[in-house]
Design an enzyme around this catalytic site. Structure first.
Site, PDB file in Angstrom:
ATOM      1  N   ASP A  47       0.965  -1.256  -0.151  1.00 20.00           N
ATOM      2  CA  ASP A  47      -0.118   0.055   0.068  1.00 20.00           C
ATOM      3  C   ASP A  47       0.835   1.175  -0.028  1.00 20.00           C
ATOM      4  O   ASP A  47       0.419   2.263  -0.250  1.00 20.00           O
ATOM      5  CB  ASP A  47      -0.818  -0.095   1.242  1.00 20.00           C
ATOM      6  CG  ASP A  47      -0.477   0.059   2.540  1.00 20.00           C
ATOM      7  OD1 ASP A  47       0.679   0.024   2.622  1.00 20.00           O
ATOM      8  OD2 ASP A  47      -1.227   0.409   3.566  1.00 20.00           O
ATOM      9  N   SER A  48       2.081   0.988  -0.018  1.00 21.72           N
ATOM     10  CA  SER A  48       3.059   2.342  -0.334  1.00 21.72           C
ATOM     11  C   SER A  48       3.064   2.725  -1.506  1.00 21.72           C
ATOM     12  O   SER A  48       3.339   3.695  -2.131  1.00 21.72           O
ATOM     13  CB  SER A  48       4.495   1.647  -0.314  1.00 21.72           C
ATOM     14  OG  SER A  48       4.806   0.447  -0.674  1.00 21.72           O
ATOM     15  N   ASP A  86      -1.200  -6.511  -0.300  1.00 19.02           N
ATOM     16  CA  ASP A  86      -0.978  -5.713   0.876  1.00 19.02           C
ATOM     17  C   ASP A  86      -2.478  -4.942   1.394  1.00 19.02           C
ATOM     18  O   ASP A  86      -3.026  -4.305   0.595  1.00 19.02           O
ATOM     19  CB  ASP A  86      -0.036  -4.477   0.843  1.00 19.02           C
ATOM     20  CG  ASP A  86       0.263  -4.010   2.296  1.00 19.02           C
ATOM     21  OD1 ASP A  86       0.067  -4.749   3.202  1.00 19.02           O
ATOM     22  OD2 ASP A  86       0.935  -3.179   2.238  1.00 19.02           O
ATOM     23  N   LYS A 115      -0.864  -9.581   3.124  1.00 22.47           N
ATOM     24  CA  LYS A 115      -0.180  -9.065   4.292  1.00 22.47           C
ATOM     25  C   LYS A 115      -1.116  -8.257   4.896  1.00 22.47           C
ATOM     26  O   LYS A 115      -1.894  -7.278   4.151  1.00 22.47           O
ATOM     27  CB  LYS A 115       0.924  -8.478   3.668  1.00 22.47           C
ATOM     28  CG  LYS A 115       1.648  -7.933   4.853  1.00 22.47           C
ATOM     29  CD  LYS A 115       2.883  -7.172   4.657  1.00 22.47           C
ATOM     30  CE  LYS A 115       2.906  -5.934   4.119  1.00 22.47           C
ATOM     31  NZ  LYS A 115       2.291  -4.729   4.891  1.00 22.47           N
ATOM     32  N   GLU A 117      -1.160  -5.312   8.343  1.00 24.53           N
ATOM     33  CA  GLU A 117      -0.554  -4.635   9.512  1.00 24.53           C
ATOM     34  C   GLU A 117      -1.155  -4.902  11.005  1.00 24.53           C
ATOM     35  O   GLU A 117      -2.328  -4.941  11.073  1.00 24.53           O
ATOM     36  CB  GLU A 117      -0.512  -3.198   9.273  1.00 24.53           C
ATOM     37  CG  GLU A 117       0.249  -2.758   8.197  1.00 24.53           C
ATOM     38  CD  GLU A 117       0.418  -1.338   7.630  1.00 24.53           C
ATOM     39  OE1 GLU A 117       0.206  -0.514   8.831  1.00 24.53           O
ATOM     40  OE2 GLU A 117       0.883  -0.914   6.929  1.00 24.53           O
ATOM     41  N   GLU A 185       9.080  -4.170  10.715  1.00 25.00           N
ATOM     42  CA  GLU A 185       9.540  -2.994   9.956  1.00 25.00           C
ATOM     43  C   GLU A 185      10.120  -2.010  11.318  1.00 25.00           C
ATOM     44  O   GLU A 185       9.254  -1.988  12.175  1.00 25.00           O
ATOM     45  CB  GLU A 185       8.298  -2.263   9.381  1.00 25.00           C
ATOM     46  CG  GLU A 185       8.590  -0.994   8.681  1.00 25.00           C
ATOM     47  CD  GLU A 185       7.677  -0.575   7.831  1.00 25.00           C
ATOM     48  OE1 GLU A 185       6.734  -1.234   7.338  1.00 25.00           O
ATOM     49  OE2 GLU A 185       7.808   0.696   7.267  1.00 25.00           O
TER      50      GLU A 185
HETATM   51  O1  KIV Z   1       3.356  -1.293   1.614  1.00 24.83           O
HETATM   52  C1  KIV Z   1       4.772  -1.614   1.670  1.00 24.83           C
HETATM   53  O2  KIV Z   1       5.517  -1.204   0.830  1.00 24.83           O
HETATM   54  C2  KIV Z   1       5.063  -2.086   2.728  1.00 24.83           C
HETATM   55  C3  KIV Z   1       6.404  -2.629   3.018  1.00 24.83           C
HETATM   56  C4  KIV Z   1       7.132  -1.223   3.533  1.00 24.83           C
HETATM   57  C5  KIV Z   1       6.745  -3.784   3.845  1.00 24.83           C
HETATM   58  O3  KIV Z   1       4.217  -2.676   3.665  1.00 24.83           O
END
Ligand code: KIV
Length: 268
Positions: A47-48, A86, A115, A117, A185
């Site tokens: 989600d970056s 994510d 994934k 959080e 992280e």
């Molecule tokens: O969204 C992302 O890129 C991440 C990584 C920083 C692990 O969650």
């Protein structure tokens, strides 16, 4: 063999053999093709995306539809790497929503796993529900960017004995519920090492030291495409932004001067 699809079992075997696991983010077809062809083990459609591609100040504005569209592009490009989608902010607040949205990553986008959080207590119930629904889950502990306000900014986590113990306990909890891996992280390297040693599932570090079972970074950071800021844990392996700007400046100049298109680029 470079074109054989990576499986979760292979990642676990790599941990047992002490062989490092490699992971990078990708959000679109061209970059995912290059990352996959270069031989990465896992691609995270992170989600970056919100920050490095969509231009938001943080990751909170990313929607499920954004994630699905970009995951689909990554899937089209990827032959070998294991693709992890994510789960964005608010997509796993309840176990019911979490299962519904995790299924979208698998069924609509073709991801191999998701994934999420793990900051809020509810995220543990959500992870358990997704696993129960038969979908592979990677946990995420330490600095969890979706909770950046609550954590008081992008800061190293687990610096006090109590905070470190909480991360260790949560890592064990995620392993017990059946997560196949955990992203750690921004935690002190000693804590990254301790957690890695205490788990049978692989840890993937980002700012968590060299002793994690694998490493993940944001692709735009390591190739110098994101210029707004660079976290301490990033190493730049290329600096592409100036190369792109130079190419564009040259194009503008040649168009203005009538040098482009030349005889080579026109139809007779
Ligand atoms: O969204 C992302 O890129 C991440 C990584 C920083 C692990 O969650």
């Amino acid at each position: 063999m470079l074109d054989k699809k990576i499986t979760i079992q292979e990642l676990q075997e790599k941990k047992k053999r002490g062989e490092k696991i490699t992971m990078l983010t990708a959000y679109d077809y061209p970059i995912a093709s290059m990352v996959d062809e270069a031989g990465i083990d896992m691609i995270l459609v992170g989600d970056s995306l919100g920050m490095v591609v969509l231009g938001y100040k943080d990751t909170l504005s990313v929607s499920m539809d954004d994630m699905i569209r970009h995951s689909q592009a990554v899937k089209r490009a990827t032959k070998r790497a294991l693709i992890v989608g994510d789960m964005p902010y608010k997509s796993f607040d309840t176990p019911k929503d979490a299962v519904k949205n995790a299924k979208r990553f698998i069924e609509e986008a073709g991801c191999d796993a998701v994934k999420l959080e793990n900051q809020e207590e509810s995220s543990f119930d959500s992870a358990a529900a997704i696993i129960k629904a038969g979908i592979a889950v990677e946990g995420h502990l330490g600095l969890t960017p979706q909770s950046v306000e609550k954590l008081g900014g992008f800061k190293v986590q687990g610096r006090t004995p109590e905070a470190a113990q909480k991360i260790i306990d949560n890592a064990k909890r995620l392993e017990k519920m059946g997560c196949f891996s955990i992203v750690l992280e921004c935690v002190p390297a000693e804590l990254g090492k301790m957690i890695t040693k205490s788990l049978s599932i692989p840890t993937i570090g980002i700012g968590a030291g060299a002793d994690c079972d694998g490493q993940v970074l944001v692709i735009h950071d390591i190739i110098g495409l994101f210029e707004r800021f660079t976290p301490k844990f990033v190493k730049k392996y290329a600096i592409l932004a100036p190369v792109i700007k130079d190419a564009v400046r040259q194009y503008i100049k040649e168009v203005k001067e009538g040098k482009f298109p030349s005889a080579d680029h026109i139809f007779k």
